[in-house]
Design an enzyme around this catalytic site. Structure first.
Site, mmCIF file in Angstrom:
data_model
loop_
_atom_site.group_PDB
_atom_site.id
_atom_site.type_symbol
_atom_site.label_atom_id
_atom_site.label_comp_id
_atom_site.label_asym_id
_atom_site.label_seq_id
_atom_site.Cartn_x
_atom_site.Cartn_y
_atom_site.Cartn_z
ATOM 1 N N ARG A 72 -7.830 -6.073 -4.251
ATOM 2 C CA ARG A 72 -8.072 -4.665 -3.879
ATOM 3 C C ARG A 72 -9.334 -4.516 -3.002
ATOM 4 N NH1 ARG A 72 -5.280 -1.595 -7.728
ATOM 5 N NH2 ARG A 72 -5.304 0.116 -6.240
ATOM 6 N N CYS A 129 -8.635 -5.813 -9.813
ATOM 7 C CA CYS A 129 -8.018 -5.293 -11.034
ATOM 8 C C CYS A 129 -6.814 -6.200 -11.294
ATOM 9 C CB CYS A 129 -7.603 -3.840 -10.857
ATOM 10 S SG CYS A 129 -6.242 -3.653 -9.734
HETATM 11 C C1 EPZ Z 1 -3.206 3.583 -3.654
HETATM 12 O O1 EPZ Z 1 -4.072 2.507 -3.907
HETATM 13 C C2 EPZ Z 1 -2.767 4.092 -5.013
HETATM 14 N N1 EPZ Z 1 -3.938 4.592 -5.748
HETATM 15 C C3 EPZ Z 1 -2.071 2.971 -5.781
HETATM 16 O O2 EPZ Z 1 -1.619 3.508 -7.010
HETATM 17 C C4 EPZ Z 1 -0.866 2.515 -4.962
HETATM 18 O O3 EPZ Z 1 -0.253 1.433 -5.626
HETATM 19 C C5 EPZ Z 1 -1.325 2.073 -3.574
HETATM 20 O O4 EPZ Z 1 -2.050 3.145 -2.925
HETATM 21 C C6 EPZ Z 1 -0.159 1.685 -2.667
HETATM 22 O O5 EPZ Z 1 0.710 2.771 -2.535
HETATM 23 C C7 EPZ Z 1 -4.440 5.808 -5.420
HETATM 24 O O6 EPZ Z 1 -3.948 6.497 -4.540
HETATM 25 C C8 EPZ Z 1 -5.625 6.272 -6.208
HETATM 26 P P1 EPZ Z 1 -3.881 0.553 -0.496
HETATM 27 P P2 EPZ Z 1 -4.953 1.885 -2.704
HETATM 28 O O7 EPZ Z 1 -5.259 0.664 0.065
HETATM 29 O O8 EPZ Z 1 -5.270 2.926 -1.723
HETATM 30 C C9 EPZ Z 1 -4.766 -3.887 0.964
HETATM 31 C C10 EPZ Z 1 -1.304 3.528 -9.324
HETATM 32 O O9 EPZ Z 1 -0.627 2.817 -10.061
HETATM 33 N N2 EPZ Z 1 -6.059 -3.328 1.446
HETATM 34 O O10 EPZ Z 1 -2.794 1.384 0.099
HETATM 35 O O11 EPZ Z 1 -6.070 1.111 -3.328
HETATM 36 C C11 EPZ Z 1 -4.638 -3.809 -0.549
HETATM 37 O O12 EPZ Z 1 -5.225 -4.950 -1.148
HETATM 38 C C12 EPZ Z 1 -2.143 2.928 -8.219
HETATM 39 O O13 EPZ Z 1 -1.345 4.798 -9.400
HETATM 40 C C13 EPZ Z 1 -6.954 -4.184 2.099
HETATM 41 O O14 EPZ Z 1 -6.691 -5.382 2.260
HETATM 42 O O15 EPZ Z 1 -3.929 0.866 -2.059
HETATM 43 C C14 EPZ Z 1 -3.145 -3.762 -0.740
HETATM 44 O O16 EPZ Z 1 -2.631 -5.077 -0.680
HETATM 45 C C15 EPZ Z 1 -2.080 1.425 -8.268
HETATM 46 N N3 EPZ Z 1 -8.135 -3.677 2.546
HETATM 47 C C16 EPZ Z 1 -2.658 -2.970 0.472
HETATM 48 O O17 EPZ Z 1 -3.715 -3.051 1.442
HETATM 49 C C17 EPZ Z 1 -8.472 -2.345 2.402
HETATM 50 O O18 EPZ Z 1 -9.571 -1.947 2.846
HETATM 51 C C18 EPZ Z 1 -2.374 -1.497 0.189
HETATM 52 O O19 EPZ Z 1 -3.476 -1.001 -0.516
HETATM 53 C C19 EPZ Z 1 -7.551 -1.502 1.735
HETATM 54 C C20 EPZ Z 1 -6.352 -2.007 1.279
#
Ligand code: EPZ
Length: 416
Positions: A121, A116
């Site tokens: 992601r 996105c």
């Molecule tokens: C959640 O996303 C939220 N969305 C996001 O809110 C929020 O920004 C994010 O957590 C961080 O707090 C929901 O809860 C629906 P992560 P998520 O997995 O779970 C990497 C908004 O604006 N990662 O905590 O997708 C990832 O790329 C949204 O409301 C991997 O590499 O975020 C990122 O750099 C945007 N592999 C970091 O970890 C994985 O398998 C944190 O991502 C999973 C994540």
């Protein structure tokens, strides 16, 4: 496509109610897949993302009944454990059906969410955890195919803190055989809200809110009624809007307890913040002081408030250094703020924001949910008119934003 026209310069004043949290609602709706019995959620926000999730669940065979702010889901007729690309590409949180489907049906076919605006992601941690719990997982033709007879409890360690990764694995573990321990778990309040609902459904979960969550698998879960927690990011967004406009507002149906890091920064910027049991008020200073920040997993400063604070710092007195450590491309709002007259320099994951005396209204473009919020905040303080294009991003995560800002005195209207 709708646009938002803002006439800046009005100090926000008055009181509005905060809605249920988008990032609690999305995993909670998926938890209903874990049982045949009806699950009712109240305080459900009217957001496009919630609508998309309900559509996704309905096409799986889940019965969906919605009235006012409550939604009842019944997954007894769940017969199609598939999340198709057409729906998943519009909302990456769809990946949250993966864990519950594998746990409940022993199989799942979920489209990879794809990237996105803010980053690639990936979902490798979700897949790694399910594999460690005994699922056979293959990624082919853009879909995650997972299959198992019954998941087995395991000791899981996520390579980084992942919010939906923790939520997916916690839901899957509820019906696994034996104990699952998730180490390096996300501590976000939305994870705790989900754990509380799962326990009310008969799951055995402990440690949510800490970085070690223990789940004892059970044979099945039953229904419950759960009230969704308030949206802390919506709360923080309106507090920033009041701060930049020299306003004085009160937000009800919310709590300051999930926003310590954000409130600290608002007070450092010179705001007066009054915390009540289920309300929070903010009185802005005549001129804000720049505040530097670094995003990190909860309880540190949330990445979802970074864009809003960039807008706040754009008009504050002094220079702020912002470091975004969670996502690799979450500065899309910077170039748009510069169009409004902000003085921002980006260098890798660091943004240097020099406060300017004023911003000038212009036409700008929203690129992602929180970037759009940042442009709204800037438009509220910019002189003259600001026209924000592609505001469907806003509709994903902010319920009745125009009406709520209008109730606070802002001169805002949607135009075609
Ligand atoms: C959640 O996303 C939220 N969305 C996001 O809110 C929020 O920004 C994010 O957590 C961080 O707090 C929901 O809860 C629906 P992560 P998520 O997995 O779970 C990497 C908004 O604006 N990662 O905590 O997708 C990832 O790329 C949204 O409301 C991997 O590499 O975020 C990122 O750099 C945007 N592999 C970091 O970890 C994985 O398998 C944190 O991502 C999973 C994540």
């Amino acid at each position: 496509m709708d646009k938002l026209l803002i006439e800046g310069g009005v100090p926000l004043a008055g009181e509005i109610a905060i809605s249920g949290a988008k990032n609690a609602a999305l995993p909670l709706l998926c938890a209903a897949l874990l049982t045949r019995e009806p699950v009712t959620f109240t305080n459900v926000p009217k957001l496009n993302d919630v609508g998309t999730m309900l559509k996704l669940l309905a096409q799986m065979g889940v019965k969906v009944a919605r009235e006012a702010d409550s939604v009842t889901l019944e997954a007894s007729g769940l017969d199609n454990p598939v999340a198709p690309y057409e729906l998943v590409k519009t909302m990456r949180a769809s990946i949250l059906v993966l864990g519950p489907l594998v746990a409940r049906c022993g199989e799942a076919k979920v489209s990879l969410p794809g990237g996105c605006a803010i980053g690639a992601r990936p979902v490798d941690q979700h897949i790694k955890g399910l594999t460690e719990m005994g699922a056979a997982v293959a990624v082919e033709h853009g879909y995650v195919h997972a299959r198992t007879t019954r998941l087995k409890g395991a000791r899981l360690f996520t390579d980084m803190v992942t919010v939906t990764g923790t939520e997916n694995l916690m839901m899957a573990a509820c019906l696994a055989d034996g104990e699952t321990v998730i180490e390096n778990a996300a501590r976000e309040p939305e994870v705790v809200d989900l754990a509380n609902c799962l326990v009310a459904m008969g799951a055995r979960v402990s440690g949510a809110g800490s970085d070690v969550i223990r789940i004892q698998g059970v044979a099945s879960l039953h229904g419950t009624t759960h009230r969704i927690m308030p949206d802390r990011i919506e709360t923080g967004t309106y507090l920033c809007a009041a701060a930049v406009t020299g306003g004085n507002i009160r937000l009800t149906g919310t709590s300051a307890s999930y926003l310590d890091a954000v409130i600290d920064k608002l007070m450092d910027a010179g705001c007066e913040v009054i915390q009540e049991r289920s309300a929070i008020s903010l009185k802005a200073p005549p001129r804000l002081t720049a505040v530097s920040l670094r995003t990190s997993p909860y309880p540190a400063f949330p990445t979802d408030m970074q864009a809003q604070f960039m807008a706040l710092n754009a008009v504050a007195d002094g220079t702020a250094v912002i470091r975004e450590t969670i996502f690799e491309n979450r500065y899309m709002h910077a170039v748009e703020l510069i169009r409004l007259g902000a003085d921002i320099r980006i260098d890798g994951n660091t943004a240097v924001v020099r406060g300017v005396a004023k911003l000038d209204g212009a036409t700008v473009m929203a690129t992602d949910l929180r970037a759009s919020a940042s442009l709204v905040i800037a438009g509220l303080v910019a002189q003259g008119e600001t026209l924000i294009e592609r505001i469907y991003h806003l509709d994903r995560g902010y319920e009745n934003l125009g009406q709520k800002l209008g109730a606070l005195g802002a001169r805002v209207r949607r135009v075609k």
